[in-house]
Write an enzyme that holds these catalytic residues in place. Structure first.
Site, short mmCIF file in Angstrom:
data_model
loop_
_atom_site.label_atom_id
_atom_site.label_comp_id
_atom_site.label_asym_id
_atom_site.label_seq_id
_atom_site.Cartn_x
_atom_site.Cartn_y
_atom_site.Cartn_z
N CYS A 131 -24.60 1.71 -10.95
CA CYS A 131 -25.55 1.13 -12.22
C CYS A 131 -26.21 2.21 -12.92
O CYS A 131 -27.47 2.39 -12.56
CB CYS A 131 -26.19 0.15 -11.44
SG CYS A 131 -27.37 -0.83 -12.97
N CYS B 183 -29.66 0.60 -14.08
CA CYS B 183 -30.64 0.59 -12.99
C CYS B 183 -31.09 2.03 -12.76
O CYS B 183 -32.33 1.92 -12.35
CB CYS B 183 -30.16 -0.07 -11.72
SG CYS B 183 -28.87 -1.17 -12.09
N ASP B 184 -30.45 2.93 -12.49
CA ASP B 184 -30.96 4.12 -11.64
C ASP B 184 -30.70 5.68 -12.68
O ASP B 184 -31.34 6.74 -12.34
CB ASP B 184 -29.71 4.60 -10.57
CG ASP B 184 -29.85 3.44 -9.85
OD1 ASP B 184 -31.03 2.91 -9.33
OD2 ASP B 184 -28.84 3.12 -9.08
#
Ligand code: FAD
Ligand code: NAP
Length: 313
Positions: free
Chosen positions: A136, A139-140
């Site tokens: 992701c 997200c990261d």
């Protein structure tokens, strides 16, 4: 002992399919309950710009999903933050157990559990998950400012992830096992024009390499799919973007599936192999897998459930 809640229609999942089913089932006065699952809002909450949902030239994925949730709620759908851990389809009303301890009984069930990211399944990938290996980018990605990153895959997700990661990374290498991408042409154009992105054709990930303490990624070994030659690419992050698999855990032993595990529905409907259980969205669709098609199937599922319940009365 938790409480028991009864509903005419239980909707499992809170992606575009689930929320749209919530809108239609509420307007049919079926007083539905929607259980959101571990990812409220579904897959679109893991992306940034969505440019192909009608009515929005551009909208952030998480914002679109909040709007859908608010829409379902405004129509009267009860939305519950819980995860269904078991679904008994052998009797009616159907019985679903929630992780919270709540038991849900329902005259009809709409399954809208969508899909989850696939992994390559190699030991080193597992070892560095959360420590340099991710599925992701939204997200990261932020953790890789000024560093080099590789992305594995050749579909829309891989190309979008690669493009998004250039906001942070000094260089992104897209590694694909063929020399042709599945991604839409408009995305391919953006990819090839981006000077921070290099594309490595005919290569597969062989191993993620890194340090033990602290646990972290320092590079990848990649293998040429034709010659077998192995090379090393230094990088701090590996984003696996090789597609998604349907989330069928609740029903894989009881419902008919096809095309690699997707829940089978009767053509032109959302009726599954068990009367009263309907399926919509990515869970049942191995072809289109779009937010708008999932929303469309959510609508169909609510209308199918309404008809089914009317026939029972
Ligand atoms: P999902 O969105 O997968 O939602 C599934 C829901 O089920 C989740 O809320 C989850 O919590 C819930 N759930 C699962 N198991 C349980 C359980 N046991 N109990 C309760 N709930 C459960 N499509 C587009 O049209 N345009 C785009 O720009 C686009 N970009 C994308 C970017 C990325 C990174 C990804 C991964 C996908 C993208 N897609 C895009 C595809 C789109 O997101 C999906 O087609 C769509 O979200 C599928 O909707 P769905 O409702 O079937 O399921
Ligand atoms: P996808 O279209 O199935 O693409 C998966 C990619 O990963 C393919 O290029 C595939 O290679 C590669 N791959 C699969 N297994 C692999 C393995 N073991 N090793 C190496 N490579 C592997 O999946 P996706 O990109 O996640 O897209 C899923 C769906 O969501 C699609 O319908 C897509 O259109 C939709 N989506 C839409 C948008 C958008 O509209 N903007 C954005 C994201 C996703 P091959 O090509 O060789 O098979």
């Amino acid at each position: 002992m938790g409480e028991t809640k009864h509903t005419k229609v239980l909707i499992i999942g809170s992606g575009p399919a689930g929320y749209t089913a919530g809108v239609y089932a509420s307007r049919a006065m079926l007083e539905p309950i929607l259980v959101q699952g571990i990812e409220p809002g579904g897959q679109l909450t893991t992306t940034t710009e969505v440019e192909n949902y009608p009515g929005f030239t551009e909208v952030q994925g998480p914002d679109l999903m909040i709007k859908m949730q608010e829409h379902a709620q405004a129509m009267g759908c009860e939305i519950i933050g819980d995860i269904i851990t078991e679904l008994d389809t052998s009797r009616r009303p159907f019985v679903a157990k929630g992780d919270s301890g709540t038991t849900y009984t329902a005259d009809a069930v709409i399954l809208a559990t969508g899909a989850r990211a696939k992994w390559l399944g190699m030991e080193s990938e597992e070892k560095f998950k959360g420590f340099g290996v991710s599925a992701c980018a939204t997200c990261d990605g932020f953790f890789y400012r000024g560093q080099e990153i590789v992305v594995i895959g050749g579909g829309n997700t891989a190309v979008e992830e690669a493009l998004f990661l250039t906001n942070f990374a000094s260089k992104v290498t897209l590694i694909h096992r063929r020399d042709e991408l599945r991604a839409e042409k408009i995305l391919q154009d953006r990819l090839f024009k981006n000077e921070k992105i290099e594309t490595l054709w005919f290569h597969e990930l062989e191993e993620v390499i890194g340090t033990e303490s602290p646990l972290g990624v320092t590079g990848v070994k990649v293998k040429h799919t034709k010659t077998g030659e192995i090379n090393e690419i230094p990088c701090a992050g590996v984003f696996v973007a090789i597609g998604h698999a349907p989330a069928t855990e609740l029903v894989k032993d009881v419902l008919e599936t096809h095309n690699g595990g997707y829940v089978k529905v009767e053509a032109g409907s959302t009726r599954t192999s068990i009367p009263g259980i309907f399926a919509a969205g990515d869970l049942t669709d191995h072809v289109y897998r779009q937010a708008v098609t999932s929303a469309g199937m959510g609508c169909m599922a609510a209308l199918d459930a309404e008809k089914f319940l009317a026939e029972q009365e």
